[in-house]
Structures are given as structure tokens and as C-alpha cells.
Design a protein around this motif. Structure first.
Motif, short mmCIF file in Angstrom:
data_model
loop_
_atom_site.label_atom_id
_atom_site.label_comp_id
_atom_site.label_asym_id
_atom_site.label_seq_id
_atom_site.Cartn_x
_atom_site.Cartn_y
_atom_site.Cartn_z
N HIS A 43 -39.41 -8.00 24.38
CA HIS A 43 -39.69 -9.13 23.51
C HIS A 43 -40.27 -10.27 24.33
O HIS A 43 -39.75 -10.64 25.38
CB HIS A 43 -38.39 -9.60 22.83
N HIS A 44 -41.42 -10.82 23.86
CA HIS A 44 -42.10 -11.90 24.59
C HIS A 44 -42.26 -13.13 23.73
O HIS A 44 -42.56 -13.03 22.53
CB HIS A 44 -43.49 -11.46 25.05
N ARG A 45 -42.10 -14.29 24.36
CA ARG A 45 -42.45 -15.58 23.76
C ARG A 45 -43.27 -16.35 24.79
O ARG A 45 -42.82 -16.52 25.92
CB ARG A 45 -41.21 -16.38 23.39
N PHE A 46 -44.45 -16.81 24.39
CA PHE A 46 -45.28 -17.56 25.32
C PHE A 46 -45.89 -18.77 24.60
O PHE A 46 -46.15 -18.72 23.39
CB PHE A 46 -46.41 -16.68 25.87
N PRO A 47 -46.12 -19.85 25.34
CA PRO A 47 -46.72 -21.04 24.74
C PRO A 47 -48.23 -20.89 24.57
O PRO A 47 -48.86 -20.01 25.19
CB PRO A 47 -46.40 -22.14 25.76
N THR B 121 -51.53 -3.54 9.83
CA THR B 121 -50.57 -4.55 9.37
C THR B 121 -49.24 -3.87 9.06
O THR B 121 -49.21 -2.80 8.46
CB THR B 121 -51.10 -5.26 8.10
N ALA B 122 -48.17 -4.49 9.48
CA ALA B 122 -46.84 -3.92 9.29
C ALA B 122 -46.46 -3.90 7.81
O ALA B 122 -46.55 -4.91 7.12
CB ALA B 122 -45.80 -4.71 10.08
N ILE B 123 -46.05 -2.72 7.33
CA ILE B 123 -45.53 -2.61 5.97
C ILE B 123 -44.09 -3.14 5.97
O ILE B 123 -43.48 -3.33 7.03
CB ILE B 123 -45.58 -1.15 5.49
N PRO B 124 -43.50 -3.41 4.79
CA PRO B 124 -42.14 -3.98 4.75
C PRO B 124 -41.11 -3.21 5.56
O PRO B 124 -40.27 -3.81 6.24
CB PRO B 124 -41.81 -3.96 3.25
N LYS B 125 -41.16 -1.88 5.52
CA LYS B 125 -40.18 -1.09 6.26
C LYS B 125 -40.30 -1.34 7.77
O LYS B 125 -39.31 -1.44 8.49
CB LYS B 125 -40.36 0.40 5.94
N LEU B 126 -41.53 -1.45 8.25
CA LEU B 126 -41.75 -1.72 9.66
C LEU B 126 -41.38 -3.16 10.00
O LEU B 126 -40.82 -3.44 11.07
CB LEU B 126 -43.21 -1.45 10.03
N ARG B 127 -41.66 -4.08 9.10
CA ARG B 127 -41.28 -5.48 9.34
C ARG B 127 -39.78 -5.62 9.53
O ARG B 127 -39.32 -6.35 10.41
CB ARG B 127 -41.72 -6.35 8.15
N ASN B 128 -39.03 -4.94 8.69
CA ASN B 128 -37.56 -5.01 8.80
C ASN B 128 -37.09 -4.50 10.17
O ASN B 128 -36.21 -5.09 10.79
CB ASN B 128 -36.91 -4.19 7.68
N LEU B 129 -37.69 -3.40 10.62
CA LEU B 129 -37.33 -2.85 11.92
C LEU B 129 -37.68 -3.82 13.03
O LEU B 129 -36.89 -4.04 13.95
CB LEU B 129 -38.03 -1.51 12.13
N LEU B 130 -38.87 -4.41 12.98
CA LEU B 130 -39.30 -5.33 14.02
C LEU B 130 -38.43 -6.58 14.07
O LEU B 130 -38.09 -7.09 15.15
CB LEU B 130 -40.76 -5.72 13.81
N ASP B 131 -38.04 -7.08 12.90
CA ASP B 131 -37.15 -8.25 12.86
C ASP B 131 -35.80 -7.91 13.48
O ASP B 131 -35.22 -8.72 14.22
CB ASP B 131 -36.97 -8.73 11.42
N ASP B 132 -35.31 -6.72 13.17
CA ASP B 132 -34.03 -6.27 13.72
C ASP B 132 -34.13 -6.15 15.25
O ASP B 132 -33.24 -6.59 15.99
CB ASP B 132 -33.65 -4.93 13.10
N LEU B 133 -35.22 -5.54 15.73
CA LEU B 133 -35.41 -5.39 17.16
C LEU B 133 -35.56 -6.73 17.86
O LEU B 133 -35.03 -6.94 18.96
CB LEU B 133 -36.65 -4.52 17.44
N GLU C 136 -34.30 -9.59 17.01
CA GLU C 136 -32.98 -10.22 17.10
C GLU C 136 -32.13 -9.55 18.18
O GLU C 136 -31.50 -10.22 19.00
CB GLU C 136 -32.28 -10.12 15.75
N TYR C 137 -32.17 -8.23 18.21
CA TYR C 137 -31.36 -7.48 19.18
C TYR C 137 -31.79 -7.77 20.61
O TYR C 137 -30.95 -8.00 21.49
CB TYR C 137 -31.45 -5.98 18.90
N LEU C 138 -33.10 -7.75 20.85
CA LEU C 138 -33.61 -7.94 22.21
C LEU C 138 -33.38 -9.34 22.75
O LEU C 138 -33.42 -9.56 23.96
CB LEU C 138 -35.11 -7.61 22.25
N GLN C 139 -33.14 -10.29 21.85
CA GLN C 139 -32.86 -11.65 22.28
C GLN C 139 -31.37 -11.93 22.49
O GLN C 139 -31.01 -12.96 23.05
CB GLN C 139 -33.41 -12.65 21.25
#
Length: 301
Positions: A24-28, A120-132, A134-137
Motif C-alpha cells: 500500500h502506497h501513499r505519496f504527495p 476500471t474496478a467493478i464493485p466486487k473488486l472495489r470491495n476487495l481493494l478497500d478491505d486490503l 485497510e488491512y495493509l495499513q
């Protein structure tokens, strides 16, 4: 306010910790990463912001929220954050495919498009990415088994829920890297000094290795590796600020004098002069391509 659930166990001492697979990356805004070769295949999943990608497949492409791309091992990729960005990178050598028949069909159908377009991420993939995300942070340590399962789920969604024509195009960049021999070559060519060492590293006899290599690349091993080294050295001298001694060591030269001799033969000048000429705007090209190969001859000499 932190809304994450708190993990109830300490995983820092577990031998099954996962490192560098899902990151997981965050950059300015303004964060820049110079063009560099991917040491593995990777997928970039945008969560927030705009990220400018410059590569052969995606030249000057701006990734928006919820878009994603794939880059194959060995490809060069440059990144620039146009806004504050947040994204996940999935690094892999081989995909954890659950349905081999489906994936084979995808690769069989894959062909180079006129223009690569981010998916583009479909809803099922969006849910997984949001979960990941949160977990990785939550903590700097991630459970290896959990990450493996999530990677399987990610690949399952991609291969099972996207139209065949879309996902076949998406996976095209790695379709030529599916053979284990090709993977081995791309992962190890810059770690060896001669053809014999290269062959033994993969468990091949030198004769067999040369035959397989010539069949796949249509050039002798020695010439191919030299060309790759020349490309890498020229790129590092022109576009990085790495010390010449560091570049020399990186490509396996025993001394700076050997490195200087190689540069004179290949590019017509010494490393320092080449760097100065590049800084003045001159485009440096390869002027020498050595032919033939000798048993055990050092590629760095």
C-alpha cells in the motif's frame, strides 16, 4: 478517526510474514519515480488521486480513481503523482490461478491492442481493494497465508468477472512471459558473468541452454546479454545520478578500468565523458555489438 479493527495477535515474530507482495502506497503531489525496470510482474490499483504512468504499454497515461493496469517483468515504468495519491501494487512472478482452463483461454485469446487502456474496478473488486487497503495499513506486518488467499481472490475476480476480450488484452503483457525458461532468463541475466554460469544457475548443460535460448530469442546468449547490459549501463549513465563505481559493480565489472574499456568499445567514450555529453543534451547510442561467444568468456570483460 481510525476506524480499523484492532488485531488481537502480534504477528511480528511469525515466520510466515508476507513482505512486498501487496504493498500500500501513499505519496504527495509531485512525487516522482524515474523510469526503472520491473523486477517482477506488477499490477497497480488506484484508490485515490491521479497518477501519471509512462511505459511502453501506457505512454503518458493518467490513472484515475479505481483504475488499474499491469506491467510485465523487464518493462520500464515511470510514475508521477499529479495529486496526492493512494494505490496498491501487487507484485508477482506467477499468478495464483484457481481455474487453469479459464486462464489458458484468456492467454490464448490475448493479443496486442492498438492502444492499452486501464481497466476500471467493478464493485466486487472495489470491495476487495478497500478491505486490503485497510488491512495493509493496520500494521507493518502482514500474514503471508492471508495475503496468499487475498491474491487468489483478486485473480479470481479478474479472470471470472471481466469480459474475455477485456481481460485478455489486460493480460497480454505477460502472455509472452508464461514459459518458465523465459522467466528464468529475465530474472537472472544481470546476475551472471558468463554463459556457462548462466546455464548452471538454471540446472542446464551449457549446450542445452544455448539451444533453448537460441530457439526462443533467435540470437546467441552471449550477444543477447551483452546487449541487455549495454542498454542498462547506457540508461543508468544518462538518466540516473548513481556513482560510476556503483554502476560498474552493479553490472559485474571487476574494476573501473574494465568498465571504462567496455564503455569505450560500446559507446565510444569513457563513463564520465558519456555522462557529461548526456547532461549537455546529446543522445548517446550503442556503436558496437560484439559477435560470437567463447566458452566461459566473461560478459563484463
Amino acid at each position: 478517526m481510525n476506524t480499523f479493527c484492532t488485531r488481537q495477535i502480534d504477528c511480528t515474530q511469525c515466520p510466515k510474514i508476507s513482505e512486498g507482495i501487496l504493498v500500500h502506497h501513499r505519496f504527495p503531489k509531485g512525487q516522482h519515480f524515474s523510469a526503472d525496470k520491473c523486477t517482477q510482474n506488477c499490477m497497480i490499483f488506484m484508490l485515490r488521486g491521479e497518477l501519471l504512468v509512462n511505459s511502453e504499454e501506457y505512454p503518458g497515461t493518467t490513472l484515475q480513481n479505481r483504475q488499474f493496469i499491469l506491467q510485465a517483468i523487464g518493462s520500464k515504468m515511470e510514475l508521477l503523482a499529479l495529486t496526492d495519491v493512494e494505490y496498491i501494487v501487487y507484485w508477482f512472478t506467477e499468478l495464483p490461478v484457481l481455474c487453469e482452463e479459464r486462464f489458458k483461454e484468456i492467454l490464448d485469446r490475448s493479443e496486442a491492442p492498438l492502444t492499452f487502456t486501464p481497466l476500471t474496478a467493478i464493485p466486487k473488486l472495489r470491495n476487495l481493494l478497500d478491505d486490503l487497503s485497510e488491512y495493509l495499513q493496520e500494521q507493518p506486518t502482514a500474514c503471508g497465508k492471508y495475503i496468499d488467499i487475498k491474491c487468489q481472490e483478486l485473480v479470481y475476480i479478474l479472470t471470472s468477472y471481466y469480459p474475455l476480450h477485456q481481460i485478455s488484452t489486460f493480460f497480454y503483457p505477460i502472455s509472452t512471459y508464461t514459459e518458465s525458461f523465459h522467466y528464468f532468463v529475465m530474472q537472472n541475466y544481470d546476475k551472471v558473468k558468463n554463459v556457462e554460469e548462466f546455464a548452471h544457475l538454471g540446472g542446464y548443460t551449457t549446450t542445452t541452454f544455448r539451444r533453448l535460448f537460441k530457439n526462443m530469442y533467435n540470437v546467441p546468449v552471449y550477444e543477447w546479454i551483452l546487449d541487455k547490459k549495454r542498454e542498462g549501463i547506457l540508461n543508468d549513465l544518462q538518466f540516473t545520478k548513481q556513482r560510476i563505481s556503483v554502476i560498474s559493480a552493479r553490472y559485474g565489472f571487476d574494476s573501473l578500468s574494465h568498465f571504462a574499456h567496455f564503455c569505450k568499445d560500446s559507446f565510444g567514450d569513457t563513463p564520465r565523458s558519456l555522462r557529461k555529453r548526456a547532461a549537455n543534451g546529446e543522445k548517446i547510442t550503442i556503436i558496437c555489438k560484439e559477435k560470437g561467444e567463447e566458452e566461459g568468456e566473461d560478459i563484463s570483460d
